[in-house]
Design an enzyme around this catalytic site. Structure first.
Site, PDB file in Angstrom:
ATOM      1  N   SER A 265      -9.347  -1.220  -1.096  1.00 32.07           N
ATOM      2  CA  SER A 265      -8.404  -0.149  -1.440  1.00 32.07           C
ATOM      3  C   SER A 265      -7.643  -0.528  -2.705  1.00 32.07           C
ATOM      4  O   SER A 265      -6.983  -1.580  -2.753  1.00 32.07           O
ATOM      5  CB  SER A 265      -7.396   0.072  -0.312  1.00 32.07           C
ATOM      6  OG  SER A 265      -6.297   0.818  -0.818  1.00 32.07           O
TER       7      SER A 265
ATOM      8  N   HIS B  50     -11.999   2.461  -2.454  1.00 40.01           N
ATOM      9  CA  HIS B  50     -11.186   3.280  -1.533  1.00 40.01           C
ATOM     10  C   HIS B  50      -9.906   3.681  -2.258  1.00 40.01           C
ATOM     11  O   HIS B  50      -9.134   2.813  -2.704  1.00 40.01           O
ATOM     12  CB  HIS B  50     -10.871   2.474  -0.269  1.00 40.01           C
ATOM     13  CG  HIS B  50     -10.183   3.239   0.815  1.00 40.01           C
ATOM     14  ND1 HIS B  50     -10.831   4.125   1.643  1.00 40.01           N
ATOM     15  CD2 HIS B  50      -8.883   3.247   1.189  1.00 40.01           C
ATOM     16  CE1 HIS B  50      -9.958   4.630   2.507  1.00 40.01           C
ATOM     17  NE2 HIS B  50      -8.767   4.115   2.256  1.00 40.01           N
TER      18      HIS B  50
ATOM     19  N   ASP C  75      -6.410   5.495  -2.006  1.00 41.42           N
ATOM     20  CA  ASP C  75      -5.409   5.980  -1.041  1.00 41.42           C
ATOM     21  C   ASP C  75      -4.443   6.963  -1.697  1.00 41.42           C
ATOM     22  O   ASP C  75      -3.568   6.565  -2.456  1.00 41.42           O
ATOM     23  CB  ASP C  75      -4.631   4.799  -0.456  1.00 41.42           C
ATOM     24  CG  ASP C  75      -5.436   4.069   0.599  1.00 41.42           C
ATOM     25  OD1 ASP C  75      -5.518   2.828   0.533  1.00 41.42           O
ATOM     26  OD2 ASP C  75      -5.978   4.748   1.494  1.00 41.42           O
TER      27      ASP C  75
ATOM     28  N   MET D  11      -1.427   9.492  -1.409  1.00 44.62           N
ATOM     29  CA  MET D  11      -0.288   9.723  -0.509  1.00 44.62           C
ATOM     30  C   MET D  11       0.706  10.670  -1.177  1.00 44.62           C
ATOM     31  O   MET D  11       0.977  10.529  -2.376  1.00 44.62           O
ATOM     32  CB  MET D  11       0.406   8.401  -0.190  1.00 44.62           C
ATOM     33  CG  MET D  11      -0.497   7.379   0.488  1.00 44.62           C
ATOM     34  SD  MET D  11       0.411   5.863   0.867  1.00 44.62           S
ATOM     35  CE  MET D  11      -0.945   4.802   1.376  1.00 44.62           C
TER      36      MET D  11
ATOM     37  N   HIS E 215      -9.133   8.939   0.267  1.00 44.25           N
ATOM     38  CA  HIS E 215      -8.495   9.061   1.590  1.00 44.25           C
ATOM     39  C   HIS E 215      -7.194   9.823   1.388  1.00 44.25           C
ATOM     40  O   HIS E 215      -6.216   9.267   0.872  1.00 44.25           O
ATOM     41  CB  HIS E 215      -8.247   7.645   2.146  1.00 44.25           C
ATOM     42  CG  HIS E 215      -7.477   7.632   3.426  1.00 44.25           C
ATOM     43  ND1 HIS E 215      -6.877   6.478   3.907  1.00 44.25           N
ATOM     44  CD2 HIS E 215      -7.190   8.607   4.321  1.00 44.25           C
ATOM     45  CE1 HIS E 215      -6.267   6.754   5.054  1.00 44.25           C
ATOM     46  NE2 HIS E 215      -6.436   8.033   5.318  1.00 44.25           N
TER      47      HIS E 215
ATOM     48  N   MET F 115      -3.912  11.190   2.416  1.00 46.69           N
ATOM     49  CA  MET F 115      -2.812  11.139   3.383  1.00 46.69           C
ATOM     50  C   MET F 115      -1.765  12.118   2.875  1.00 46.69           C
ATOM     51  O   MET F 115      -0.707  11.741   2.342  1.00 46.69           O
ATOM     52  CB  MET F 115      -2.259   9.703   3.494  1.00 46.69           C
ATOM     53  CG  MET F 115      -3.222   8.767   4.194  1.00 46.69           C
ATOM     54  SD  MET F 115      -2.947   7.024   3.855  1.00 46.69           S
ATOM     55  CE  MET F 115      -3.859   6.870   2.332  1.00 46.69           C
TER      56      MET F 115
ATOM     57  N   MET G  42      -7.907   4.548  11.663  1.00 49.08           N
ATOM     58  CA  MET G  42      -6.843   3.713  11.101  1.00 49.08           C
ATOM     59  C   MET G  42      -6.492   2.610  12.081  1.00 49.08           C
ATOM     60  O   MET G  42      -6.314   2.872  13.276  1.00 49.08           O
ATOM     61  CB  MET G  42      -5.597   4.556  10.830  1.00 49.08           C
ATOM     62  CG  MET G  42      -5.763   5.718   9.859  1.00 49.08           C
ATOM     63  SD  MET G  42      -6.222   5.214   8.208  1.00 49.08           S
ATOM     64  CE  MET G  42      -4.806   4.221   7.757  1.00 49.08           C
TER      65      MET G  42
ATOM     66  N   ASP H 132      -9.853   1.264   8.742  1.00 51.33           N
ATOM     67  CA  ASP H 132      -8.950   1.217   7.592  1.00 51.33           C
ATOM     68  C   ASP H 132      -7.570   0.693   7.991  1.00 51.33           C
ATOM     69  O   ASP H 132      -6.841   1.331   8.729  1.00 51.33           O
ATOM     70  CB  ASP H 132      -8.809   2.641   7.006  1.00 51.33           C
ATOM     71  CG  ASP H 132      -7.991   2.669   5.744  1.00 51.33           C
ATOM     72  OD1 ASP H 132      -7.710   3.774   5.246  1.00 51.33           O
ATOM     73  OD2 ASP H 132      -7.618   1.582   5.241  1.00 51.33           O
TER      74      ASP H 132
ATOM     75  N   SER I 112      -5.327  -5.554   0.847  1.00 47.35           N
ATOM     76  CA  SER I 112      -4.675  -6.848   0.579  1.00 47.35           C
ATOM     77  C   SER I 112      -5.620  -8.021   0.833  1.00 47.35           C
ATOM     78  O   SER I 112      -5.569  -9.032   0.129  1.00 47.35           O
ATOM     79  CB  SER I 112      -3.412  -6.995   1.429  1.00 47.35           C
ATOM     80  OG  SER I 112      -3.694  -6.652   2.769  1.00 47.35           O
TER      81      SER I 112
END
Ligand code: DX5
Ligand code: ZN
Length: 214
Positions: free
Chosen positions: A7, A32, A34, A36, A65, A67, A136, A174, A197
């Site tokens: 990610s 990936h 993310d 948001m 993804h 969110m 998740m 994920d 991470s």
């Protein structure tokens, strides 16, 4: 073999091109992304412009993804921006089927994401229409959180359903995935492991990716 999708949320946002070059060098499988919106989750990251920039820069598969609230308003734009896969959280949508159909109409892979606090039940009605089911293993919103092993029960249940019904969707896990827990993640039925991470904060990111491609 488990595919690894690092990610970029955990990458240095001032050096995103370098981060993506590194993912290629480390033989990662998927990027990936993310997304948001600060409403569905208490964090804001990036949107279509980032996906568009990445598409221009890399040939790696881009997994968006979302969110975000009312994802049906944006799935088409993420497809046009260059995402290869677009997933979203069904409880945030007022038109799940419409959003899935729009992603497919753009020739992209579609999927649903089940947040840590949600039951697998929210995805079951759509399992014969999706290419990817994201389970998740943290509550969506931030990278670097601790792995919630209990969420793997949803992976096992989803894997059982797809085997019994002969369904084709892949399962992506994920949140908090790392070399230390990849075996139990894989054994639960996972096809794709997202790792932010565990890759970008690793001493040896190349090795971290290799250790999760089991
Ligand atoms: C959390 C995101 C995850 C997260 C993964 O809302 O969907 O993709 O960035 O990062 P790690 O692997 O550090 O938990
Ligand atoms: Zn994610």
């Amino acid at each position: 073999m488990t595919k690894v999708a690092p990610s970029i949320l955990s990458a240095d946002f001032c050096k995103m091109a370098e981060a993506v070059d590194n993912l290629k060098k480390w033989n990662a499988d998927i990027v990936h992304c993310d997304v948001m919106d600060g409403v569905y989750v208490p964090n804001i990251t990036f949107g279509m412009p980032m996906v568009k920039a990445l598409r221009k820069y890399t040939d790696m598969p881009l997994d968006a993804h979302l969110m975000i609230t009312l994802p049906e308003k944006y799935v088409g734009q993420f497809c046009k921006a260059g995402a290869d896969i677009v997933t979203f959280h069904p409880e945030a949508s007022k038109d799940v089927r419409g959003a899935l159909d729009e992603i497919k109409a753009h020739g992209k892979k579609c999927g649903l994401a089940v947040n840590a606090d949600q039951s697998l039940d929210i995805a079951i009605p759509y399992m014969d229409e999706i290419d990817l089911l994201v389970i998740m293993t943290v509550q969506a919103g931030f990278g670097g959180q601790s792995f919630k092993e209990e969420c793997l029960d949803k992976v096992r249940a989803a894997d059982k359903i797809r085997r019994e019904r002969g369904l084709k969707f892949e399962i992506e896990v994920d949140g908090g995935v790392c070399p230390a827990n990849i075996q139990v993640v894989k054994d639960a039925g996972t096809d794709i492991a997202v790792a932010g991470s565990a890759v970008f904060c690793a001493e040896n990111p190349n090795l971290a990716v290799k250790l999760m491609q089991i």
